[in-house]
Design a protein around this motif. Structure first.
Motif, PDB file in Angstrom:
ATOM      1  N   ARG A 129     -33.321 -69.310 -72.341  1.00 31.23           N
ATOM      2  CA  ARG A 129     -34.516 -69.225 -73.182  1.00 31.23           C
ATOM      3  C   ARG A 129     -34.517 -70.266 -74.295  1.00 31.23           C
ATOM      4  O   ARG A 129     -35.555 -70.691 -74.753  1.00 31.23           O
ATOM      5  CB  ARG A 129     -34.660 -67.833 -73.793  1.00 31.23           C
ATOM      6  CG  ARG A 129     -35.110 -66.824 -72.783  1.00 31.23           C
ATOM      7  CD  ARG A 129     -35.316 -65.491 -73.428  1.00 31.23           C
ATOM      8  NE  ARG A 129     -35.889 -64.618 -72.440  1.00 31.23           N
ATOM      9  CZ  ARG A 129     -36.814 -63.743 -72.708  1.00 31.23           C
ATOM     10  NH1 ARG A 129     -37.244 -63.595 -73.920  1.00 31.23           N
ATOM     11  NH2 ARG A 129     -37.309 -62.990 -71.757  1.00 31.23           N
ATOM     12  N   TYR A 181     -36.142 -73.666 -73.089  1.00 28.36           N
ATOM     13  CA  TYR A 181     -37.580 -73.801 -72.861  1.00 28.36           C
ATOM     14  C   TYR A 181     -38.272 -74.668 -73.893  1.00 28.36           C
ATOM     15  O   TYR A 181     -39.051 -75.561 -73.525  1.00 28.36           O
ATOM     16  CB  TYR A 181     -38.255 -72.429 -72.763  1.00 28.36           C
ATOM     17  CG  TYR A 181     -37.991 -71.744 -71.462  1.00 28.36           C
ATOM     18  CD1 TYR A 181     -37.375 -70.506 -71.429  1.00 28.36           C
ATOM     19  CD2 TYR A 181     -38.334 -72.334 -70.251  1.00 28.36           C
ATOM     20  CE1 TYR A 181     -37.101 -69.878 -70.231  1.00 28.36           C
ATOM     21  CE2 TYR A 181     -38.065 -71.710 -69.056  1.00 28.36           C
ATOM     22  CZ  TYR A 181     -37.452 -70.488 -69.051  1.00 28.36           C
ATOM     23  OH  TYR A 181     -37.181 -69.874 -67.870  1.00 28.36           O
ATOM     24  N   GLU A 233     -44.125 -68.423 -75.137  1.00 30.89           N
ATOM     25  CA  GLU A 233     -42.985 -68.680 -74.250  1.00 30.89           C
ATOM     26  C   GLU A 233     -43.390 -68.534 -72.791  1.00 30.89           C
ATOM     27  O   GLU A 233     -42.997 -69.345 -71.944  1.00 30.89           O
ATOM     28  CB  GLU A 233     -41.831 -67.734 -74.581  1.00 30.89           C
ATOM     29  CG  GLU A 233     -41.159 -68.047 -75.899  1.00 30.89           C
ATOM     30  CD  GLU A 233     -40.125 -67.009 -76.331  1.00 30.89           C
ATOM     31  OE1 GLU A 233     -39.908 -66.024 -75.584  1.00 30.89           O
ATOM     32  OE2 GLU A 233     -39.543 -67.198 -77.403  1.00 30.89           O
TER      33      GLU A 233
END
Length: 152
Positions: free
Chosen positions: A4, A7, A135
């Protein structure tokens, strides 16, 4: 390393690629922005009153974020992307690193101010949903980019 955390970096590098290709990419940026607006609108389920207050704040934030990531960091990453990286002196590398840290700090402060401004407009749950939606949008955009690349 947590995937994560990669990203934003991946999105940043994809954005650099878009920026480098000129006018055609300005159109692409507008298309992406339109897709992002539609995606966030659907994910956040804003009331008309919330939307009226949210979008001006978000658009200012998004434009400033784009400027920081692309215009100000462009010079920094140009040195990194070129073969000049191995030729940098320690002093030049330190100056470049300080510039990158400064830009990252500006991005952090911008995000902090943005969230603070949103607290007057949206409930905290929707602000958290916004973060998740951004996200998810980045992930979706990366997937489309990958899918397009594999078809070539």
């Amino acid at each position: 390393m947590n995937i994560r955390k990669l990203y934003p970096l991946l999105f940043l590098f994809i954005s650099f690629t878009f920026y480098a290709q000129g006018e055609r990419m300005k159109e692409k940026r507008e298309q992406i922005k339109a897709m992002k607006v539609a995606f966030l609108t659907s994910e956040l389920n804003l009331t008309p009153n919330e939307a009226e207050k949210f979008w001006p704040i978000y658009n200012i934030y998004d434009d400033k974020q784009f400027e920081l990531r692309h215009n100000r960091m462009k010079g920094s990453f140009r040195k990194i992307n070129d073969d000049e990286l191995d030729k940098l002196s320690e002093k030049e590398a330190t100056a470049l690193l300080n510039q990158i840290e400064s830009n990252e700090e500006e991005l952090f402060q911008l995000r902090k101010k943005f969230i603070s401004n949103l607290k007057d407009v949206l409930p905290s749950v929707k602000i958290i949903k916004l973060k998740r939606a951004e996200e998810n949008f980045s992930r979706k955009l990366l997937q489309q980019y990958r899918d397009k690349g594999s078809k070539k």
